[in-house]
Write an enzyme that holds these catalytic residues in place. Structure first.
Site, PDB file in Angstrom:
ATOM      1  CE  LYS A 274      -3.977  -1.843   2.554  1.00 59.86           C
ATOM      2  NZ  LYS A 274      -5.013  -1.641   1.529  1.00 59.86           N
ATOM      3  NE  ARG A 348     -10.795  -9.750  -2.132  1.00 63.55           N
ATOM      4  CZ  ARG A 348     -11.165  -8.866  -3.053  1.00 63.55           C
ATOM      5  NH1 ARG A 348     -11.379  -9.257  -4.296  1.00 63.55           N
ATOM      6  NH2 ARG A 348     -11.299  -7.594  -2.741  1.00 63.55           N
TER       7      ARG A 348
END
Ligand code: BES
Ligand code: ZN
Ligand code: ZN
Length: 496
Positions: A274, A348
């Site tokens: 990020k 996920r």
């Protein structure tokens, strides 16, 4: 904060301050008339002089000059009566208590509940929540000037007589308990990632299990490997912290529900790193796990008649020489292969194994997963609502209703067949990101991915990326972690 439910005359009750509410364009009746008389018409004068018009959040602070047992009386504007809803009472309690704390009041008596034209249970519950949630502060890392920190330590919800107080108490007890569970979630989410590690989350689960006599199982990485949880194990590979898989069990019977929480204790993005601005916010990426712990605590304290499972997949997402690479393919516990095209879509991946585990080993009637899953959810709904996705309309409706009632609001996004195409991989069964056109419909395609791992059970996915923490304080929500989860899910369980 200590919460007391008492009864007495507002002219003689003892506290630093008295908190009253007033609707716009309302007569001076009841409590307000009494106070106005005791203060020689001071309230009427303020209204006549247009110093105060009872608009929402407008305040009128009156000093008593020794004529009443309070140092101050705070009258809070409640706006128009026909626009006043249950959550407005919660907000008024939070806002009013904070206003009085900021001027150094330590004990307050409140009659704000008297303005909610509903039953006493709701008045007590909502007020208790408003006060206990509003007065929350996360300051224990401060070591200097702590004597300057203002603390309001006692709130009395003041009924008119004994019967009134008893009825308020029932609701207030539940409201306080839910607020405590919420504040517990806030504490976990506000703590930084060097303190809340996967190991620490397992220790928290142990504490809850002990306190409420719940069954606890904690799987270590070797146990996960035996079960084939290679999707979760892929995410933890870049980290030095050991991953944990936690299962808490409460209650008995066949009305069973499992809550699955995303417990990424820090999400750096992994090799799909990020950008640095706001990366620190990613300590909140275990908000789903914290919500599950808080919910189990609340369900057990309220002794709700349900069989509930709290399942937490927890690890860190870090870049290193051991980390998974974009392009890697792993196999989840249910046997499906996943092409990992972006290591930042890691939530996920760990939930894939949590959901597979639940479907294969727990087999509950219902499953809800909670996850700070996608930035796209914040784009779609901001910080006002949790996205809810699933196939069972009746079950989803219950989550929408529970959201309205708890005011931890939920909003449905579709999970239509057509979206499925986006997550097909050329070389594996499924891929972890939707690369079509810049990843549009990101919250939906994330749910499509999860759906591959929970195919038989009634399931709902809650994306709490926008609701687990906020950057500006609201009436009873502090800046930082909101503690979302327990209030919504307890309300849901009551509806099952
Ligand atoms: N933890 C983040 C999502 C998130 C973003 C939570 C902002 C709270 C606030 C998640 O793991 C993530 O990085 N998601 C990616 C997915 C993308 C790579 C498909 C995102 O949303 O950008
Ligand atoms: Zn991520
Ligand atoms: Zn994440």
């Amino acid at each position: 904060m200590k919460l007391i439910i008492d009864h007495g005359d507002i002219l003689s009750y003892k506290a630093d301050a008295l908190l009253l509410g007033m609707f716009k364009e309302h007569e001076l009746a009841g409590d307000l008339a009494k106070i106005n008389d005791a203060l020689n018409g001071a309230l009427k004068k303020a209204l006549d002089d247009k110093d105060f018009s009872a608009d929402t959040k407008e305040t009128l602070s009156l000093t008593t000059q020794g004529s009443l047992p309070y140092k101050r009386i705070l009258i809070l504007g409640l706006g128009k009566i026909d626009e006043f809803k249950e959550d407005h009472l919660r907000r008024a309690c939070g806002f009013g208590a904070k206003a009085l704390r900021s001027v150094g009041m330590k004990t307050i008596a409140s009659r704000l509940h008297a303005n909610l034209p509903k039953d006493h249970f709701d008045q007590g519950k909502v007020s208790a929540e408003g006060f206990a949630l509003g007065l929350y502060q996360f300051l224990h890392h401060k070591t200097r000037d702590t004597d300057k920190i203002k603390v309001l330590d006692t709130v009395t919800i003041l009924g008119t007589d004994k019967t009134d107080a008893e009825a308020l108490r029932k609701g207030a007890t539940e409201g306080e308990l839910l607020a405590n569970a919420t504040n517990y979630v806030r504490n976990l989410v506000n703590e930084p990632a060097n303190i809340i590690t996967p190991t620490r989350l397992a220790a928290e689960a142990k504490r809850i299990a002990k306190e409420h006599k719940l069954k606890l199982t904690v799987l270590e990485e070797k146990d996960m490997a035996k079960l084939g949880m290679h999707s979760l194990l892929a995410v933890t590979k870049g980290s030095n912290e050991p991953a944990k898989f936690i299962i808490l069990e409460y209650g008995k019977g066949d009305k069973s529900i499992a809550f699955a929480g995303k417990g990424i204790t820090f999400d750096s993005g992994g090799l799909s790193l990020k950008p640095s601005p706001y990366m620190e916010d990613m300590k909140i990426d275990m908000g789903g796990a914290a919500a599950v712990l808080g919910t189990m605590k609340a369900i057990a304290s309220l002794k709700l008649p349900v069989k509930a499972y709290g399942v937490i997949a927890t690890c860190e997402n870090m870049p290193s020489g051991h980390a998974i690479r974009p392009g890697d393919i792993v196999k989840a516990m249910n046997g499906k292969t996943i092409e990992i095209l972006n290591t930042d879509a890691e939530g996920r991946l760990i939930l894939a194994d949590a959901l597979s585990f639940i479907e294969a080993k727990i087999k509950p009637r219902y499953v809800i997963d909670l996850a700070t899953l996608t930035g796209a959810c914040v784009v779609a709904l901001g910080h006002e609502a949790t996205a809810v996705l699933g196939h069972d309309d009746a079950f989803i409706q219950k989550l929408l209703d529970a959201g309205q009632d708890s005011f931890e609001r939920t909003w449905r996004l579709p999970l239509w067949e057509e979206y499925k195409e986006r997550m097909k991989s050329d070389i594996a069964d499924v891929r972890n990101i939707n690369v079509v056109r810049g990843g549009e419909a990101g919250t939906i395609t994330a749910a499509v991915f999860l759906n591959h791992f929970i195919e038989k059970t009634t399931w709902a996915h809650l994306d709490i990326a926008g609701t687990a923490y906020i950057t500006e304080e609201k009436d009873y929500l502090p800046k930082g972690a909101t503690g979302m989860g327990p209030r919504l899910l307890v309300e849901l369980v009551k509806r099952l």
